[in-house]
Enzyme design. Structure first.
Site, short mmCIF file in Angstrom:
data_model
loop_
_atom_site.label_atom_id
_atom_site.label_comp_id
_atom_site.label_asym_id
_atom_site.label_seq_id
_atom_site.Cartn_x
_atom_site.Cartn_y
_atom_site.Cartn_z
N GLY A 27 0.85 -1.24 0.01
CA GLY A 27 0.15 0.05 0.03
C GLY A 27 0.92 1.32 0.01
CG ASP A 28 3.46 1.54 3.18
OD1 ASP A 28 2.31 2.30 3.52
OD2 ASP A 28 4.15 0.88 3.64
#
Length: 306
Positions: free
Chosen positions: A250-251
């Site tokens: 997600g980052d």
């Protein structure tokens, strides 16, 4: 300049293991030590994509010094507030048939140290981007995200958090929020399936109605959905591949989105964000530039033939 904030960064000690014998001696098949923390991950992937990035937050002890040195070696400007006591935490991640995490608690952060961080961030200027991501340590006030955004009204802000932490920021109209479909559904008491794009889009609109400008929803193996501030719904399917790593995907998507948006707008942001997130999911660690480019090319070719 893009600056990321990680209140409780870490060193991640990743062990690849076979079956665990509880109460017995277990030996790792492979081991690796690497920087960790959501904002740290965003900064590292931005550098892989050729974007200047700075990382800040709090660091303590020898582990904090090592974290800063590794970031600097990767080309990230590391400007953390050095705490006088404690140590930057070490998180142990056991990867076998399933994934188990043992996360440290991290050092205590005083009000004086928090004010030092606020002073550092006050140097950001209009046009700069601030990424705030992850949980808040118990030694900090629960509204610390809101305090940051309130003091930086001219800075483009990205918030990657969930629940009340995210909702409290919406009044400041962050440029981008990035929940996954589970987090988004939980905010409205719904269980969202990643494939149910109309319901995902409807919840994203509710989040936008509360103040978010752009809503990027990661959908695991189904790809991603973007609701732009103009009200346009864009979707991107995910590439095929073996998921090897759930940490940092997600980052990586946030980093890819920001890099893509600045070079080509929303469609490019969604495409590069999905490529970066998928590349990390398919890699044992944060994806490299070549890994991201490989998947980006696949997605672009698929898009042009549809």
């Amino acid at each position: 300049m893009i600056c990321t904030v990680t209140f409780n960064p870490a060193l991640d000690y990743v062990l690849r293991v076979g079956p665990i014998r509880v109460g017995g001696t277990n030996r790792a098949l492979e081991e690796e030590l690497q920087p960790g923390g959501k904002g740290v991950n965003v900064a590292l992937v931005l550098r892989q994509l050729g974007v200047e990035a700075a990382a800040t937050g709090f660091a303590a002890g020898y582990t904090g010094q090592l974290l800063c040195r590794w970031l600097a070696d990767a080309g990230v400007t590391a400007d953390f507030v050095a705490l006088p006591a404690g140590m930057t935490r070490i998180n142990v991640k056991l990867r076998g048939r399933t994934e188990t995490e043992l996360n440290g608690s991290g050092p205590a952060i005083s009000p004086e140290a928090l004010e030092q961080l606020m002073d550092k961030l006050s140097a950001l200027r209009p046009g700069d981007t601030l990424v705030v991501a992850g949980s808040v340590p118990p030694s900090l006030p629960g509204d610390v995200y809101q305090r940051l955004l309130a003091r930086l009204p001219a800075v483009r802000c990205v918030v990657d958090a969930e629940g009340p932490l995210l909702r409290g920021c919406l009044v400041y109209h962050p440029f981008l929020v990035k929940p996954n479909h589970h987090e988004l559904g939980a905010m409205y008491g719904e269980t969202l399936a990643a494939e149910d794009l109309p319901r995902v889009a409807a919840c994203a609109r509710r989040l936008q109605g509360e103040g978010a400008r752009n809503v990027l929803v990661s959908l695991a193996g189904a790809g991603a959905l973007l609701l732009t501030e103009e009200g346009q719904v864009l979707t991107q399917s995910a590439p095929r591949g073996e998921v090897r790593n759930s940490v940092g995907a997600g980052d990586s998507m946030v980093a890819g989105f920001l890099a893509g948006y600045d070079r080509g707008g929303y469609e490019e942001a969604l495409l590069l964000g999905t490529a970066a997130g998928s590349a990390t999911a398919f890699s044992p660690r944060l994806a490299t530039r070549d890994e991201i480019q490989h998947i980006y090319t696949q997605l672009l070719e698929r898009k042009t033939t549809q």
